[in-house]
Design an enzyme around this catalytic site. Structure first.
Site, PDB file in Angstrom:
ATOM      1  N   ASN A  16      -6.542 -46.912  32.365  1.00  0.00           N
ATOM      2  CA  ASN A  16      -5.525 -46.043  31.795  1.00  0.00           C
ATOM      3  C   ASN A  16      -5.368 -44.797  32.662  1.00  0.00           C
ATOM      4  O   ASN A  16      -6.103 -44.573  33.620  1.00  0.00           O
ATOM      5  CB  ASN A  16      -5.889 -45.694  30.346  1.00  0.00           C
ATOM      6  CG  ASN A  16      -4.662 -45.478  29.483  1.00  0.00           C
ATOM      7  OD1 ASN A  16      -3.665 -44.909  29.928  1.00  0.00           O
ATOM      8  ND2 ASN A  16      -4.724 -45.923  28.236  1.00  0.00           N
ATOM      9  N   HIS A  57     -25.018 -34.362  44.955  1.00  0.00           N
ATOM     10  CA  HIS A  57     -25.602 -33.380  45.864  1.00  0.00           C
ATOM     11  C   HIS A  57     -27.035 -33.098  45.425  1.00  0.00           C
ATOM     12  O   HIS A  57     -27.357 -33.180  44.235  1.00  0.00           O
ATOM     13  CB  HIS A  57     -24.791 -32.082  45.839  1.00  0.00           C
ATOM     14  CG  HIS A  57     -23.355 -32.258  46.207  1.00  0.00           C
ATOM     15  ND1 HIS A  57     -22.894 -32.116  47.488  1.00  0.00           N
ATOM     16  CD2 HIS A  57     -22.277 -32.591  45.448  1.00  0.00           C
ATOM     17  CE1 HIS A  57     -21.592 -32.332  47.524  1.00  0.00           C
ATOM     18  NE2 HIS A  57     -21.192 -32.631  46.298  1.00  0.00           N
ATOM     19  N   GLY A  98     -11.963 -43.275  26.282  1.00  0.00           N
ATOM     20  CA  GLY A  98     -11.372 -42.134  26.965  1.00  0.00           C
ATOM     21  C   GLY A  98     -12.393 -41.066  27.318  1.00  0.00           C
ATOM     22  O   GLY A  98     -13.331 -40.808  26.558  1.00  0.00           O
ATOM     23  N   ALA A 120     -15.929 -42.964  23.435  1.00  0.00           N
ATOM     24  CA  ALA A 120     -15.152 -41.908  24.085  1.00  0.00           C
ATOM     25  C   ALA A 120     -15.978 -40.644  24.289  1.00  0.00           C
ATOM     26  O   ALA A 120     -16.758 -40.248  23.425  1.00  0.00           O
ATOM     27  CB  ALA A 120     -13.919 -41.590  23.253  1.00  0.00           C
ATOM     28  N   ARG A 170     -26.087 -49.400  18.873  1.00  0.00           N
ATOM     29  CA  ARG A 170     -26.431 -50.631  18.165  1.00  0.00           C
ATOM     30  C   ARG A 170     -26.061 -51.841  19.007  1.00  0.00           C
ATOM     31  O   ARG A 170     -25.318 -51.741  19.984  1.00  0.00           O
ATOM     32  CB  ARG A 170     -25.724 -50.725  16.813  1.00  0.00           C
ATOM     33  CG  ARG A 170     -24.200 -50.854  16.889  1.00  0.00           C
ATOM     34  CD  ARG A 170     -23.615 -51.002  15.507  1.00  0.00           C
ATOM     35  NE  ARG A 170     -22.178 -51.184  15.500  1.00  0.00           N
ATOM     36  CZ  ARG A 170     -21.573 -52.351  15.627  1.00  0.00           C
ATOM     37  NH1 ARG A 170     -22.281 -53.464  15.803  1.00  0.00           N
ATOM     38  NH2 ARG A 170     -20.247 -52.433  15.577  1.00  0.00           N
TER      39      ARG A 170
END
Length: 208
Positions: free
Chosen positions: A82, A112, A139, A157, A180
């Site tokens: 997306n 780094h 997302g 998300a 789970r």
């Protein structure tokens, strides 16, 4: 030992002009890709090929999409990312079949040193990331350098994945942890306690 060799072999390297020059092909391809998509699918496919990304059937990257080298990315069949996806492919990124990314997913192989003296030396590194088959990243998920995510996994998300995730689980949080197992009992449900209606369930059952 040149810095491109060091980078590609998981050794600390310095991003010299020669190393940065290697990025220009992919950056140029995706600058155009982000302008023409989704209006010119043919040109979009050509630009993905020009970027050096290796992929199977049915790959779609919602614009804008960003990566660093392109040729350090290998994607299986039926991949969808997306909008706002960033793949920092200093290290190799391998993604399996039937993988979905929600909006603004970050796949970050680069890092780094943490000590200021080491960090200020200019050295950085890239550690590979591997994502299995049938994985959904929600997302704003961030996957950190060196992580492997197994098969049949859902990452909630906003999660920050700092360690490996095993097969067949739902994992969430910062740092991401297993919530789970995914079992056969989950199959009839599409959202929490909501079951598929008869039409959708029949279509699922009839899939080959």
């Amino acid at each position: 030992m040149n810095n491109s060799y060091r980078r590609d072999n998981e050794l600390p390297y310095i991003a010299t002009k020669e190393v940065l020059q290697e990025q220009l092909k992919a950056k140029k391809a995706f600058r155009e890709y982000n302008e023409v998509m989704p209006f010119d699918l043919k040109r979009g496919r050509e630009l993905i090929a020009e970027s050096g990304i290796r992929h199977g059937a049915e790959i779609y990257l919602e614009p804008p999409f960003y990566c660093e080298y392109g040729n350090h990315i290998k994607v299986g069949d039926y991949f969808y990312a997306n909008t706002g996806c960033i793949i920092s492919d200093v290290g190799e990124v391998v993604i399996g079949d039937h993988v979905l990314f929600g909006p603004r997913v970050n796949i970050l192989t680069a890092g780094h040193p943490i000590h200021p003296v080491s960090s200020n030396s200019g050295y950085e590194y890239g550690m590979p990331i591997t994502i299995g088959n049938n994985v959904w990243l929600g997302g704003n998920v961030t996957v950190c350098p060196g992580v492997t995510i197994g098969n049949n996994v859902v990452i909630g998300a906003g999660s920050v994945v700092t360690k490996d995730i095993p097969d067949n689980v739902v994992a969430v949080g910062n740092p991401c942890h297993v919530l789970r197992k995914i079992t056969e009992a989950d199959k009839p449900y599409y959202f929490k306690n909501r079951k598929f209606d008869d039409e959708a369930w029949e279509a699922i059952q009839n899939r080959k």
